[in-house]
Scaffold this motif. Structure first.
Motif, PDB file in Angstrom:
ATOM      1  N   LEU A  70       0.800  -1.231   0.000  1.00  0.00           N
ATOM      2  CA  LEU A  70       0.000   0.000   0.000  1.00  0.00           C
ATOM      3  C   LEU A  70       0.831   1.279   0.000  1.00  0.00           C
ATOM      4  CD1 LEU A  70      -2.834  -1.064   2.462  1.00  0.00           C
ATOM      5  CD2 LEU A  70      -2.937  -0.908  -0.012  1.00  0.00           C
ATOM      6  N   ALA A  71       2.139   1.147   0.173  1.00  0.00           N
ATOM      7  CA  ALA A  71       2.978   2.347   0.170  1.00  0.00           C
ATOM      8  C   ALA A  71       3.956   2.283  -0.991  1.00  0.00           C
ATOM      9  CB  ALA A  71       3.736   2.460   1.488  1.00  0.00           C
ATOM     10  N   GLY A  72       4.166   3.409  -1.653  1.00  0.00           N
ATOM     11  CA  GLY A  72       5.136   3.463  -2.749  1.00  0.00           C
ATOM     12  C   GLY A  72       6.525   3.111  -2.252  1.00  0.00           C
ATOM     13  N   GLN A  73       6.823   3.596  -1.065  1.00  0.00           N
ATOM     14  CA  GLN A  73       8.055   3.219  -0.370  1.00  0.00           C
ATOM     15  C   GLN A  73       7.803   3.423   1.114  1.00  0.00           C
ATOM     16  OE1 GLN A  73      10.818   6.013  -2.141  1.00  0.00           O
ATOM     17  NE2 GLN A  73      10.483   7.498  -0.519  1.00  0.00           N
ATOM     18  N   PHE A  74       8.621   2.786   1.932  1.00  0.00           N
ATOM     19  CA  PHE A  74       8.415   2.944   3.374  1.00  0.00           C
ATOM     20  C   PHE A  74       9.764   2.884   4.070  1.00  0.00           C
ATOM     21  CE2 PHE A  74       7.852  -1.483   2.238  1.00  0.00           C
ATOM     22  CZ  PHE A  74       8.651  -2.165   3.136  1.00  0.00           C
ATOM     23  N   SER A  75       9.762   3.330   5.312  1.00  0.00           N
ATOM     24  CA  SER A  75      11.003   3.361   6.077  1.00  0.00           C
ATOM     25  C   SER A  75      10.916   2.347   7.207  1.00  0.00           C
ATOM     26  CB  SER A  75      11.185   4.776   6.638  1.00  0.00           C
ATOM     27  OG  SER A  75      12.096   4.769   7.695  1.00  0.00           O
ATOM     28  N   ILE A  76      11.897   1.461   7.266  1.00  0.00           N
ATOM     29  CA  ILE A  76      11.915   0.479   8.348  1.00  0.00           C
ATOM     30  C   ILE A  76      13.344   0.392   8.875  1.00  0.00           C
ATOM     31  CG2 ILE A  76      12.224  -1.500   6.742  1.00  0.00           C
ATOM     32  CD1 ILE A  76      10.418  -3.100   8.695  1.00  0.00           C
ATOM     33  N   ASP A 105      15.157   2.711   9.958  1.00  0.00           N
ATOM     34  CA  ASP A 105      15.895   3.862   9.400  1.00  0.00           C
ATOM     35  C   ASP A 105      16.382   3.650   7.972  1.00  0.00           C
ATOM     36  OD1 ASP A 105      15.538   5.354  11.733  1.00  0.00           O
ATOM     37  OD2 ASP A 105      17.292   4.435  12.675  1.00  0.00           O
ATOM     38  N   VAL A 138      15.063   3.281   3.884  1.00  0.00           N
ATOM     39  CA  VAL A 138      13.923   3.420   2.985  1.00  0.00           C
ATOM     40  C   VAL A 138      13.901   2.233   2.027  1.00  0.00           C
ATOM     41  CG1 VAL A 138      12.888   4.825   1.156  1.00  0.00           C
ATOM     42  CG2 VAL A 138      13.907   5.929   3.153  1.00  0.00           C
ATOM     43  N   SER A 162       1.434  -6.800   8.982  1.00  0.00           N
ATOM     44  CA  SER A 162       1.652  -5.366   8.757  1.00  0.00           C
ATOM     45  C   SER A 162       0.548  -4.771   7.895  1.00  0.00           C
ATOM     46  CB  SER A 162       3.003  -5.159   8.061  1.00  0.00           C
ATOM     47  OG  SER A 162       3.123  -3.805   7.677  1.00  0.00           O
ATOM     48  N   PRO A 163       0.026  -3.607   8.287  1.00  0.00           N
ATOM     49  CA  PRO A 163      -1.006  -2.941   7.463  1.00  0.00           C
ATOM     50  C   PRO A 163      -0.451  -2.448   6.133  1.00  0.00           C
ATOM     51  CG  PRO A 163      -0.807  -1.933   9.643  1.00  0.00           C
ATOM     52  CD  PRO A 163       0.350  -2.856   9.498  1.00  0.00           C
ATOM     53  N   LEU A 164       0.869  -2.568   5.939  1.00  0.00           N
ATOM     54  CA  LEU A 164       1.446  -2.179   4.638  1.00  0.00           C
ATOM     55  C   LEU A 164       0.994  -3.112   3.531  1.00  0.00           C
ATOM     56  CD1 LEU A 164       5.197  -1.468   5.398  1.00  0.00           C
ATOM     57  CD2 LEU A 164       3.598   0.128   4.374  1.00  0.00           C
TER      58      LEU A 164
END
Lengths: 329, 112
Positions: free
Chosen positions: B66-72, B74, B76, B97-99
């Motif tokens: 659901l996200a174009g990119q995400f940070s986990i 620290d 991306v 994960s809701p991602l």
């Protein structure tokens, strides 16, 4: 208007028994709080255009020859607003033969009856505020109305959730993966502290309201108290925790400039979002109409209507920080 | 199969073939329904914006990211990095994960 229960209970007649407005009780309306977090841009433009500029690297080691480096990049920023309306129609004659008859009048123009003024001043404006707060400003997702059918309030405008989730899908906002939200207050306090530490260095030092639903904000307040035992502190020791009023639920985040804010508008959403004050903007057109209506009467019917425009957005999307919850558009 | 069918009468063999034919039609329809549903979901995801489309798989299940990119931690993570990192996909699925949004296959419709 539905006054059948009153007629059933008190009879289909009016007798002056001293009843007046002080005997009519109303549920308190939820006030509009979230909108106050957004700076107003009054504009007649339904699509408000802005721009951002950024200069690429310019420093380089010295050499006698001319070696140009650095370029200014400009990007468009577009904020939009969408139209709202209220169309209300009533037949006040129903009131005459009922306990509520004191809201009727002998004037032939029904628009001048006390009922109309009562309806507009006590209910209509407050109801507009409440619906905007609970259904539109956060949860709204604009949907073109079906001709001839009154649409849902939430279809009127893209709310905060829609704006953020759309930007997340387009890689313009990068959600911070924090894992499941802790139910233990102290663990949740640490979750929030960890969340704000992950803001990018460029914006971390700017004061931000970290917005979440009021249940989570209360959980943070309890967790913060549990963690730091803040009985005496420069921060409010007993913040207002229940917020059906004008005061926002606000609790400072230790060792930062940020503040946790609980918003009724966020319902049960587990999303947490933050950005600085200058990056929260709302558009408004015909704002005066949110507090004025046109009242017309035709024969024995009264028609009350108004219309105005609203919209909101974040000019610098990279300065909006959110967790990974509630991302479905 | 040939031998067992040889013992059957012409009508019985015809009935058997008819049954197999119907089964094949049903299976094909079920597959078409799954493909159509996935096409629809992918088209919907694509319509939501540039770079929106990304589907990852884990244990024969497909998930829309659901996200174009995400940070986990620290870092991306982009779509292509996530697709190449089965371990991270497994971790996100395990953590619910809701991602990730499970792409449902319309089993009930397919059976009908």
């Amino acid at each position: 208007m539905d006054i059948q229960d009153v007629i059933t209970e008190y009879g289909n007649f009016y007798r002056d028994g001293g009843q007046n407005l002080s005997r009519i009780l109303t549920k308190p309306y939820i006030s509009s709080q979230t909108e106050a977090l957004f700076g107003l841009i009054p504009t007649d433009d339904t699509s408000y255009q802005m721009g951002s500029t950024e200069l690429s690297s310019v420093l380089q080691p010295f050499q006698p020859g001319w070696t140009p480096k650095g370029q200014l990049k400009a990007s468009p920023i577009l904020l939009t607003q969408t139209p709202f309306k209220v169309d209300l129609e009533e037949q006040p004659d129903k009131l005459e033969a009922s306990w509520l008859g004191f809201l009727a009048d002998s004037k032939l123009n029904r628009a001048e009856w006390p009922f109309v003024r009562y309806l507009v001043e006590v209910h209509l404006y407050n109801k507009m505020d409440e619906e905007y707060e609970l259904e539109v400003i956060y949860f709204g997702k604009h949907l073109a109305p079906t001709p001839g059918v009154a649409g849902a309030a939430a279809d009127s405008m893209d709310g905060i959730r829609t704006v953020i989730n759309r930007a997340v899908q387009q890689s313009k906002i990068t959600p911070i993966v924090m894992g499941a939200i802790p139910t233990d207050p102290k663990a949740f306090c640490e979750y929030i502290e960890s969340f704000v530490e992950k803001f990018s260095r460029r914006y971390r030092g700017r004061a931000m309201e970290v917005c979440m639903n009021p249940t989570l904000a209360r959980r943070y307040a309890k967790g913060r108290h549990e963690k730091y035992k803040l009985d005496t502190t420069d921060a409010p020791a007993k913040p207002i925790l229940d917020g059906n009023g004008d005061a926002l639920l606000q609790v400072p985040i230790e060792f930062t400039k940020h503040t946790v804010v609980g918003l009724d508008s966020m319902g049960d959403s587990l999303k947490i979002w933050a950005t600085h004050k200058d990056n929260r903007k709302r558009l408004a057109k015909k704002t005066i109409n949110t507090r004025s209506v046109r009242i017309e009467s035709a024969k024995r019917e009264v028609f009350i209507f108004t219309d105005f425009w609203k919209g909101l957005g974040f000019p610098m999307l990279e300065a909006v920080f959110t967790n990974e919850q509630d991302l479905v558009l | 199969m040939e031998n067992s069918n040889a013992a059957l009468s012409l009508e019985e063999r015809f009935a058997l073939l008819e049954k197999e034919h119907q089964q094949a039609i049903q299976e094909s329809a079920a597959k078409d329904a799954v493909i159509a549903a996935q096409d629809q979901q992918l088209a919907a995801a694509n319509a939501q914006g540039a770079n929106a489309l990304s589907v990852v798989s884990h244990e024969n299940k497909h998930y829309q990211v659901l996200a174009g990119q995400f940070s986990i931690d620290d870092k991306v993570i982009t779509h292509s990095q996530l697709k190449a990192d089965a371990e991270l996909v497994a971790k996100l699925v395990k953590e619910k994960s809701p991602l990730l949004l499970l792409i449902e296959t319309p089993k009930a419709e397919a059976k009908a």
